[in-house]
Design a protein around this motif. Structure first.
Motif, PDB file in Angstrom:
ATOM      1  N   LEU A 222      34.878  40.869  26.955  1.00  0.00           N
ATOM      2  CA  LEU A 222      33.690  41.661  26.653  1.00  0.00           C
ATOM      3  C   LEU A 222      34.001  42.476  25.409  1.00  0.00           C
ATOM      4  O   LEU A 222      34.897  43.328  25.430  1.00  0.00           O
ATOM      5  CB  LEU A 222      33.377  42.584  27.837  1.00  0.00           C
ATOM      6  CG  LEU A 222      32.180  43.527  27.667  1.00  0.00           C
ATOM      7  CD1 LEU A 222      30.879  42.734  27.530  1.00  0.00           C
ATOM      8  CD2 LEU A 222      32.088  44.480  28.854  1.00  0.00           C
ATOM      9  N   GLU A 324      24.862  40.306  24.951  1.00  0.00           N
ATOM     10  CA  GLU A 324      24.935  39.632  26.243  1.00  0.00           C
ATOM     11  C   GLU A 324      24.030  40.266  27.307  1.00  0.00           C
ATOM     12  O   GLU A 324      23.692  39.617  28.286  1.00  0.00           O
ATOM     13  CB  GLU A 324      26.381  39.571  26.730  1.00  0.00           C
ATOM     14  CG  GLU A 324      26.995  40.912  27.128  1.00  0.00           C
ATOM     15  CD  GLU A 324      26.772  41.297  28.572  1.00  0.00           C
ATOM     16  OE1 GLU A 324      26.614  40.379  29.388  1.00  0.00           O
ATOM     17  OE2 GLU A 324      26.754  42.499  28.868  1.00  0.00           O
ATOM     18  N   ARG A 340      23.757  33.188  29.964  1.00  0.00           N
ATOM     19  CA  ARG A 340      25.038  33.876  29.879  1.00  0.00           C
ATOM     20  C   ARG A 340      25.984  33.355  30.955  1.00  0.00           C
ATOM     21  O   ARG A 340      27.128  32.995  30.685  1.00  0.00           O
ATOM     22  CB  ARG A 340      24.848  35.387  30.048  1.00  0.00           C
ATOM     23  CG  ARG A 340      26.171  36.130  30.016  1.00  0.00           C
ATOM     24  CD  ARG A 340      26.005  37.585  30.397  1.00  0.00           C
ATOM     25  NE  ARG A 340      25.600  37.725  31.781  1.00  0.00           N
ATOM     26  CZ  ARG A 340      24.837  38.705  32.243  1.00  0.00           C
ATOM     27  NH1 ARG A 340      24.370  39.619  31.417  1.00  0.00           N
ATOM     28  NH2 ARG A 340      24.515  38.778  33.514  1.00  0.00           N
ATOM     29  N   SER A 365      28.410  42.453  33.628  1.00  0.00           N
ATOM     30  CA  SER A 365      29.579  42.158  32.789  1.00  0.00           C
ATOM     31  C   SER A 365      30.541  43.338  32.768  1.00  0.00           C
ATOM     32  O   SER A 365      31.757  43.161  32.745  1.00  0.00           O
ATOM     33  CB  SER A 365      29.142  41.816  31.367  1.00  0.00           C
ATOM     34  OG  SER A 365      28.348  40.653  31.388  1.00  0.00           O
ATOM     35  N   TYR A 374      37.248  40.090  32.991  1.00  0.00           N
ATOM     36  CA  TYR A 374      37.044  39.925  31.553  1.00  0.00           C
ATOM     37  C   TYR A 374      37.963  40.916  30.856  1.00  0.00           C
ATOM     38  O   TYR A 374      38.137  42.035  31.338  1.00  0.00           O
ATOM     39  CB  TYR A 374      35.608  40.284  31.137  1.00  0.00           C
ATOM     40  CG  TYR A 374      34.499  39.452  31.711  1.00  0.00           C
ATOM     41  CD1 TYR A 374      34.738  38.273  32.427  1.00  0.00           C
ATOM     42  CD2 TYR A 374      33.171  39.843  31.519  1.00  0.00           C
ATOM     43  CE1 TYR A 374      33.692  37.527  32.942  1.00  0.00           C
ATOM     44  CE2 TYR A 374      32.125  39.093  32.034  1.00  0.00           C
ATOM     45  CZ  TYR A 374      32.378  37.947  32.752  1.00  0.00           C
ATOM     46  OH  TYR A 374      31.347  37.220  33.253  1.00  0.00           O
TER      47      TYR A 374
END
Ligand code: ADP
Ligand code: ZN
Ligand code: ZN
Length: 732
Positions: A222, A324, A340, A365, A374
């Motif tokens: 990210l 995103e 996504r 996210s 991430y």
């Protein structure tokens, strides 16, 4: 089973057909010796014929269903000679969507397939060549009239050349090129050399880039940095390294027709790379060409909106998905999926890294980043000399508005005009007024097809429904009581434009919304006018917020944002925060620091306080805590079953039956809500209702999902009823 197998055709092809049925269909391909999985095939269906995609050979292992009785199996009619054969990886992606989102496989395939025509123009080759040392040394030995010699001399002079340029030198160049390549006298020149010398990276940018390049195989990151912090610069460096090593890059953006800047920036940075663009507003021919170029491995960079996530890229090196958090990545009609999440799956399947970028990451996210699934890469300040704008709140309970504008806002605009600086006024409603009503009897103009008011458009004196597109003239008098003094209530872009014209008659004003934009070229021209400083005041909707860079805008005024604070959807605040941070990000990207003024009757609201402090983290953490408490995404998971029919009762009855079917499965850990009519019940003459199922555990929810959807297909459908299942719905 064994006895049937003996008399089944030996070449039994399973075909995906665009029908709302969650299955593949069996066809005999014995008469079609060249048929193979991945091809577009013509088959008989019922009393007509259909195009479908050959999926796989039927073997006892691939299909649990019993085959059809051999005498009922029909034969494949033919194979499309021009459509590209879709690779196994593409079929795997479609299968993932069909299973994860429980959408009929044939419909997913039809949506994800390239347009059903051959690429019209032959793909211009983007191969580039340069001479090798051996080639240069051998040049003098070649006969004077030799084509190879001519090519080598040209290459020596220019360093490297495209195949097109070389072909222009001689009609026999193509053969000569292959000969020189085989001899090792020339070689492919890689397209990665950037044109403009890029900025030296900031420490944050370097650290992020290093982290991104240190991974091997699948890794999700990210890239979290405020607008203008240099995320795009990081993408470009990453892409540069990828294409220099001969890989393809997929760059996904929420909206491309409206962000020509990014395309121009990529093209300018990599003038020698083969860049293709793909979005839904392109002609089928252009899209087919981009697809062919991607699938053949010719394209180095594919830049596109959500549908580009399906294009096969045999040399795929990385996926970049910008903004995103943007809801446009979610398809909410037809096949419901999130590009996504599909991109994440694809990166994992193809074992390549993926970067998700945003100034305001989605809470989904963000949670993955917090959990360490991430990598969380941050760019903490604006790139170069630019500073974050100063955000101020104007309390409209103290500073009363006239025609939507408070005195401090008017003053701030005046001072910008006096200094020759630009102002952007953001109002997220197009049209003149959202309601036309009669002050005498209270009648309001409503859409006959939807449960919604018609919006008054003053420019052409029309009433329009923003939900179904219905429109009509503005009535001269109230149809209920005959009163001739009808009034528009509330405010849209057109009304604000009118007010500003009255206040600042000398200012050059531009309104930007879906109604004012006429096609892509016109849009580009408008953006250019703003950028060249030919406009003093811009009134616009969130169209303007997405990824544009207007260095001359030093003031952003936000009008009428309070309505979204109280919207019923639990993501409303998350969206509003992202949107305001984005528009605010338009201010002061040049050398002048910008100001953001937000008019609100609730200046003490935590959302506004967080915006003022540029405190995304604080805002997001509070939202996450609240979601955790309520078991809402990303701390819980949802399914939504919706139904629509000409009358509400039909939709409700279906959903009640579906609810009983869900309860009967007896899956633990899930919460099955009551069936309710949708907030906007009627839309385009159909009445709608929904049923939400929620769980804190995704495995529990999935344990319910598959058998439930299977049962739904068995329910008897009343006339005119349609239903849809939405996994991880964007809005409930
Ligand atoms: P974002 O994608 O985060 O909005 P950009 O990459 O578009 O940010 O960068 C914003 C502006 O700053 C652009 O004009 C870009 O050219 C410039 N920029 C980016 N990185 C640097 C850097 N390291 N030094 C100076 N300017 C930079
Ligand atoms: Zn009336
Ligand atoms: Zn309508």
């Amino acid at each position: 089973m064994e006895s049937t197998a003996a008399i089944l055709p030996s070449r039994l092809l399973q075909v995906a057909l665009p029908r709302p049925i969650p299955a593949l269909f069996d066809y005999d391909a014995s008469t079609c010796p060249h048929a193979e999985p991945g091809q577009r095939v013509r088959v008989p269906f019922g009393r007509s014929e259909l195009w479908g995609i050959a999926w796989r050979w039927r073997t006892p292992e691939t299909d649990g269903r019993d085959p059809m009785a051999p005498d009922r199996i029909k034969s494949v009619i033919g194979v499309d000679p021009v459509a590209p054969t879709l690779p196994a990886s593409w079929r795997a992606l479609v299968e993932f969507i069909a299973d994860y989102y429980q959408q009929p496989i044939g419909e997913v395939a039809a949506m994800a397939a390239p347009p059903a025509i051959a690429a019209t123009r032959a793909e211009r080759s983007h191969r580039r060549f340069r001479a090798t040392a051996t080639g240069l040394a051998s040049t003098p030995e070649l006969p004077a009239r030799d084509v190879g010699r001519k090519l080598l001399i040209a290459l020596e002079r220019s360093g490297d050349m495209s195949e097109g340029e070389l072909r222009a030198l001689s009609s026999r160049a193509p053969v000569a090129l292959e000969r020189l390549l085989a001899a090792g006298w020339i070689e492919h020149a890689l397209p990665g050399v950037p044109a403009e010398s890029a900025h030296p990276l900031s420490a944050d940018q370097s650290a992020a880039l290093e982290a991104l390049q240190s991974t091997r195989g699948y890794a999700a990151s990210l890239l979290h940095g405020v607008t203008g912090s240099g995320k795009t610069e990081v993408y470009l460096r990453l892409i540069e390294a990828q294409i220099a090593s001969g890989r393809q890059c997929l760059l996904l953006v929420p909206e491309i027709a409206l962000t020509p800047q990014l395309q121009a920036r990529v093209a300018a940075r990599f003038p020698r790379a083969c860049l293709h663009v793909m979005h839904s507003e392109m002609s089928d021919g252009a899209r087919a060409m981009a697809w062919t170029s991607a699938q053949s491995g010719t394209a180095d960079i594919l830049l596109g909106t959500r549908l580009a996530v399906f294009a096969p890229l045999p040399r795929l090196g990385c996926i970049v998905l910008d903004e995103e958090h943007d809801p446009s990545f979610r398809q909410t009609e037809g096949v419901r999926y999130s590009a996504r999440d599909v991109a994440i799956w694809r990166a994992r399947y193809e074992n390549v890294p993926i970067v998700l970028g945003s100034a305001t990451p989605s809470l989904e996210s963000l949670r993955h980043a917090m959990d360490g699934r991430y990598a969380w890469l941050r760019l903490n300040s604006r790139a170069g000399a630019a500073k974050l704008p100063d955000v101020k709140l104007i309390d409209t309970r103290v500073f009363r508005t006239t025609e939507g504008l408070s005195p401090p806002m008017v003053k701030a605009i005046e001072s910008r005009l006096a200094r020759g600086e630009q102002t952007l006024l953001f109002i997220n409603r197009r049209g003149y007024a959202p309601v036309l009503s009669c002050p005498a009897c209270g009648w309001a103009a409503g859409c006959t097809r939807c449960s919604a008011n018609l919006v008054l458009h003053a420019a052409d004196r029309r009433l329009r429904c923003h939900h179904c597109g219905a429109e009509g003239p503005v009535p001269k008098a109230c149809p209920e009581c005959g009163n001739q003094d009808m009034q528009g209530f509330g405010r849209g872009t057109q009304r604000l434009e009118e007010t500003l014209t009255g206040l600042f008659p000398a200012a050059r004003l531009l309104r930007i919304d879906r109604d004012s934009v006429r096609g892509r070229d016109h849009w580009q021209a408008q953006l250019d006018r703003i950028r060249r400083g030919e406009v003093d005041l811009v009134v616009g909707t969130q169209l303007l917020a997405k990824g544009h860079d207007f260095p001359g805008i030093t003031l952003v005024g936000v009008v009428g944002a309070d309505a979204s604070l109280h919207a019923a959807d639990f993501r409303a605040q998350e969206r509003l925060f992202a949107q305001l941070m984005q528009v605010g990000g338009r201010a002061g990207r040049g050398n002048t620091a910008g100001d953001v003024l937000i008019q609100t009757a609730q200046p003490e609201h935590p959302l506004f306080l967080a915006l003022k402090a540029h405190d995304f983290d604080g805002f997001a953490l509070r939202q996450l805590e609240e979601r955790a408490r309520l078991g809402l995404p990303p701390h819980g998971f949802q399914l939504m079953l919706s139904a629509d029919a000409p009358d509400l009762q039909t939709a409700l009855d279906f959903l009640e039956a579906a609810r009983r079917a869900a309860l009967a499965l007896g899956v633990g850990g899930v919460r099955i809500y009551d069936v309710v009519p949708m907030r906007m019940v009627r839309r385009a003459n159909r009445e709608r209702a929904q049923l939400v199922v929620e769980s804190r555990s995704r495995p529990d929810l999935r344990a319910l999902l598959r058998p439930w959807v299977t049962n739904l297909y068995r329910l008897r459908l009343a006339r005119g009823l349609r239903w849809h299942i939405d996994v991880d719905p964007a809005e409930v």
